[in-house]
Enzyme design. Structure first.
Site, PDB file in Angstrom:
ATOM      1  N   ASP A  96       0.846   4.110  -2.992  1.00 49.97           N
ATOM      2  CA  ASP A  96       1.961   4.546  -2.167  1.00 49.97           C
ATOM      3  C   ASP A  96       1.774   6.046  -1.948  1.00 49.97           C
ATOM      4  O   ASP A  96       1.025   6.709  -2.633  1.00 49.97           O
ATOM      5  CB  ASP A  96       3.301   4.213  -2.850  1.00 49.97           C
TER       6      ASP A  96
HETATM    7  C1  GLC Z   1       6.828   5.498   1.299  1.00 44.49           C
HETATM    8  C2  GLC Z   1       7.322   4.212   0.667  1.00 44.49           C
HETATM    9  C3  GLC Z   1       6.494   3.012   1.031  1.00 44.49           C
HETATM   10  C4  GLC Z   1       5.965   3.183   2.449  1.00 44.49           C
HETATM   11  C5  GLC Z   1       4.975   4.335   2.412  1.00 44.49           C
HETATM   12  C6  GLC Z   1       4.398   4.632   3.796  1.00 44.49           C
HETATM   13  O1  GLC Z   1       6.956   6.552   0.401  1.00 44.49           O
HETATM   14  O2  GLC Z   1       7.517   4.190  -0.739  1.00 44.49           O
HETATM   15  O3  GLC Z   1       7.319   1.841   0.877  1.00 44.49           O
HETATM   16  O4  GLC Z   1       5.328   1.998   2.877  1.00 44.49           O
HETATM   17  O5  GLC Z   1       5.541   5.518   1.874  1.00 44.49           O
HETATM   18  O6  GLC Z   1       5.410   5.097   4.627  1.00 44.49           O
END
Ligand code: GLC
Length: 748
Positions: free
Chosen positions: A285
């Site tokens: 993430d």
């Molecule tokens: C964010 C979220 C995740 C998302 C990613 C890309 O911080 O935790 O769920 O898909 O970044 O945006």
């Protein structure tokens, strides 16, 4: 006849064998092609494939150095490239100018719609309907893929037991069985049965794992989950997503029992690869690899890269520790190039399965049918199926002739009704309740009363009161702005924000009935105002078609069909609160509970109930998991089991009679729960194992049948393996998780 049957079976067998042989051959062809590519790759180009480059969703120009990185093979994937011509330009550079012409994969958070926005996922969960999840995902993929996006960061499968957590808005709720049903729907909707289909997208089961167990519902916080619980609850929806062939998994920000998910070899290799045979790829993430420094698990970015690569994390999102340190780590022998080849192989396999090597460019003829009539209609249906009727003192449905005072900060909030995670949704296309009331020529007066959900000014109260006085009924559309839930947006107090409660109480003094419609990203504690309102509809954030859905429900054109996917607390102080809890050594009940104000002054120390409850908030939720009313009533009778004793190889048939005892046709969600009364680990008081949505006309009766098998009796105990233990079980069949009929059986 016999001959025909034998021939038919023979033909079927041959077809099945040849199908398997073909798909095995196809898989081998892909592996061979991957081997050829990896053999030609330099180490830099391999590392490039492991990099997911983020671009701000507000990027107005494509920086030259970004294009050069693609040209040099330093980027394997992009996130949030918002302009479709940038997608085309970057892909062209990758195909025509990079060393090996490996296609890029473009990703986005398309969670509950792309342009046509569906209810937020907790609302979709309230539909208790796999098809609703599948439709939301299918239309999201059709619309999003027209922008060249072939990978979405959905479904979010974090079991959530604490409504203070902002991301409960994106979750499938508190139950692993319901979450698993929805998980399969989402993956099938995004990926279809043919990933090379240009309207399909690789789905991403996230966040792996235990993100929803963050202490206190505080986002990103510590998750301490003993392994049997992790396997019996949090892992279940991911198992379901894998069984539907999900192609990617995203690691969670949190640590799991002291080890951050992005560097957790036990999770990413031992469990995900070796046990669950996952063959897609794992992406971190946002910066979660380098956040292992904050966690105090890596001393610097180099060690973070070392930990993540060796844990089996394939692709690094937005942080660049792989790009900066993998080459050095290989030189130092801390990372093997074979491991890098393994990570690259996982990523290339998904790109091949998406057909990107054959068709890297988005189809120019694929328009995505953005906001088509079909898409909008399906979004409206989803909103109706998601809306939960929590209270109705015979005020709903309204007569068409009713004169309405439409009040509240979300009655005309086109952006807010879309909810969290809607980068591409456009408020200009939102149909608000106000707009629908106008379109449908409802007899109403509109007076917001408050400008937005957190508004603390009372300047609008007078006009709202005047509107109420000349109306028959008040429809108060309350709730939270979209920004008050979602990532990083946890709340300690989950009452209606601002002065909404105060305005509702003042309006109640007019004596007009109040229908409270809540648009929010979580259950809202309404204990303070529940007695001031005559009906409560929970609409979650219903999306683009909020207005038409709410209108149809208010005027009885459609019945609210939702059932709670999470327990609804009386107060945040009760959280975490969930139906599938343990019985404890001192379970609470009405007899043992004494409300705090009823305790005699000077009461002796040990004179009270001595059971597990709060003196002030008691031991029950405001509304239980599975709860929801409709526009008719139902009765369950004559629960019957096919046997009172079974062995683990036998099935158990469960029958119950459902009658529509009301005046109009309607639907009920008949829910079946099991209780394993004694186990080598204590077992939850109930566990959802089946549910069926049944539609009956007024007065109609139907026998509803369920079949229970050994898988439903299985659980993981301290052996960390699935076991089935002989003994007594209860079968509950009800309309929610605390009521219903019960029968026992024995597993011999
Ligand atoms: C964010 C979220 C995740 C998302 C990613 C890309 O911080 O935790 O769920 O898909 O970044 O945006």
């Amino acid at each position: 006849m016999k001959i025909y049957k034998i021939n038919y079976l023979l033909i079927l067998g041959v077809l099945l064998f040849s199908y398997n042989a073909t798909s095995a051959q196809q898989e081998q062809d892909i592996e061979d092609r991957i081997t050829k590519i990896i053999t030609k790759m330099t180490l830099e180009q391999k590392i490039g494939q492991l990099s997911l480059r983020g671009t701000s969703s507000r990027t107005k120009v494509l920086p030259e150095e970004l294009k050069q990185d693609v040209r040099d093979g330093k980027v394997g994937a992009f996130l949030n490239v918002m302009k479709v011509d940038y997608v085309d330009e970057l892909q062209k550079i990758a195909i025509e100018e990079s060393p090996l012409g490996v296609p890029l994969i473009f990703s986005r958070d398309i969670i509950h719609g792309f342009k046509t926005i569906f209810p937020i996922p907790i609302g979709i969960a309230a539909s208790w309907d796999k098809e609703t999840a599948k439709t939301s995902a299918r239309i999201s993929a059709i619309e999003g893929s027209s922008y060249g996006i072939r990978w979405t960061f959905a479904p979010m499968l974090d079991i959530a037991r604490d409504s203070r957590w902002g991301r409960i808005a994106e979750s499938p709720g508190e139950d692993p069985y319901l979450a698993s049903v929805l998980a399969k729907g989402y993956v099938e909707g995004f990926q279809t049965d043919n990933l090379t289909n240009p309207t399909s997208m690789a789905a991403c089961a996230k966040h792996f794992i235990g993100y929803g167990a963050a202490i206190g519902g505080r986002d990103y916080n510590t998750a301490i989950i003993h392994e049997p619980l992790l396997r019996n609850v949090y892992l279940k929806p991911f198992e379901a997503a894998l069984s539907s062939g999900v192609q990617t998994i995203m690691t969670s920000f949190n640590e799991v029992n002291g080890v951050p998910a992005s560097g957790n070899k036990w999770l990413l290799t031992d469990v995900l690869r070796d046990e669950m045979n996952f063959d897609g790829f794992v992406v971190s993430d946002w910066n979660s690899v380098t956040e292992m420094i904050n966690h105090g698990y890596a001393k610097d970015e180099k060690q973070a890269a070392d930990l993540a690569v060796n844990a089996g994390l394939d692709m690094e999102m937005t942080s660049k520790s792989y790009e900066f340190y993998v080459k050095e780590l290989i030189k130092e022998g801390k990372v093997k190039e074979d491991q890098i080849d393994f990570l690259v192989r996982n990523i290339l396999r998904v790109k091949f399965k998406l057909g990107l090597f054959e068709k890297p460019y988005r189809s120019k003829t694929h328009t995505g049918d953005l906001y088509s009539e079909e898409h909008l209609t399906k979004a409206k249906t989803a909103a109706i199926k998601s809306t939960v009727l929590l209270k109705n003192e015979s005020v709903l449905p309204l007569k068409m002739s009713a004169k309405i005072a439409l009040i509240g900060p979300l009655a005309n909030a086109p952006r807010e009704q879309l909810g969290t995670w809607t980068f591409d949704g456009e408020k200009e296309h939102s149909v608000t309740p106000l707009k629908t009331f106008k379109d449908k020529r409802v007899s109403f007066k509109f007076s917001k009363g408050l400008s937005y959900s957190r508004d603390k000014s009372t300047g609008g109260f007078e006009a709202a009161i005047e509107a109420a006085k000349v109306s028959d009924v008040i429809v108060f559309i309350a709730g939270e702005e979209a920004i008050l839930s979602g990532e990083a947006h946890s709340r300690a107090n989950i009452n209606l924000p601002g002065k909404q409660e105060e305005l509702i109480k003042i309006l109640a003094k007019t004596g007009k009935p109040i229908i409270l419609v809540i648009m929010a990203g979580r259950p809202i504690t309404i204990t303070n105002i529940i007695d001031d309102v005559d009906a409560v509809l929970m609409a979650w954030h219903p999306g683009t078609m909020a207005g038409p859905a709410i209108y149809d429900i208010l005027f009885g054109k459609k019945e609210p069909l939702g059932r709670l996917p999470v327990t609804w607390p009386k107060t945040a102080g009760q959280l975490p609160l969930f139906y599938n809890h343990k019985n404890t050594g001192r379970p609470s009940d009405a007899e043992s509970f004494v409300q705090i104000d009823d305790i005699p002054v000077g009461a002796w120390q040990s004179s009270l109930g001595n059971t597990t409850h709060y003196l002030d908030a008691g031991f029950t939720p405001h509304f239980p998991f599975g709860y929801g009313l409709g526009y008719t009533t139902f009765k369950l009778e004559h629960l019957r089991l096919s046997k009172t004793e079974i062995t683990e190889s036998e099935e158990l048939e469960v029958f119950v009679s459902l009658t529509n005892t009301g005046e109009s046709a309607g639907e009920e969600v008949v829910q079946l729960y099991l209780q394993d009364k004694v186990g080598s680990l204590t077992r939850p008081v109930r566990q959802l194992r089946r549910f069926k949505r049944v539609r009956l006309n007024s007065g109609e009766t139907r026998i509803v049948k369920f079949i229970i098998n050994r898988k439903d009796l299985e659980f993981v105990n301290n052996s960390l393996k699935p076991v089935i233990e002989k003994g007594e079980f209860n079968v509950y069949v009800g309309q929610n998780s605390v009521s219903g009929l019960v029968k026992g059986f024995v597993l011999k």
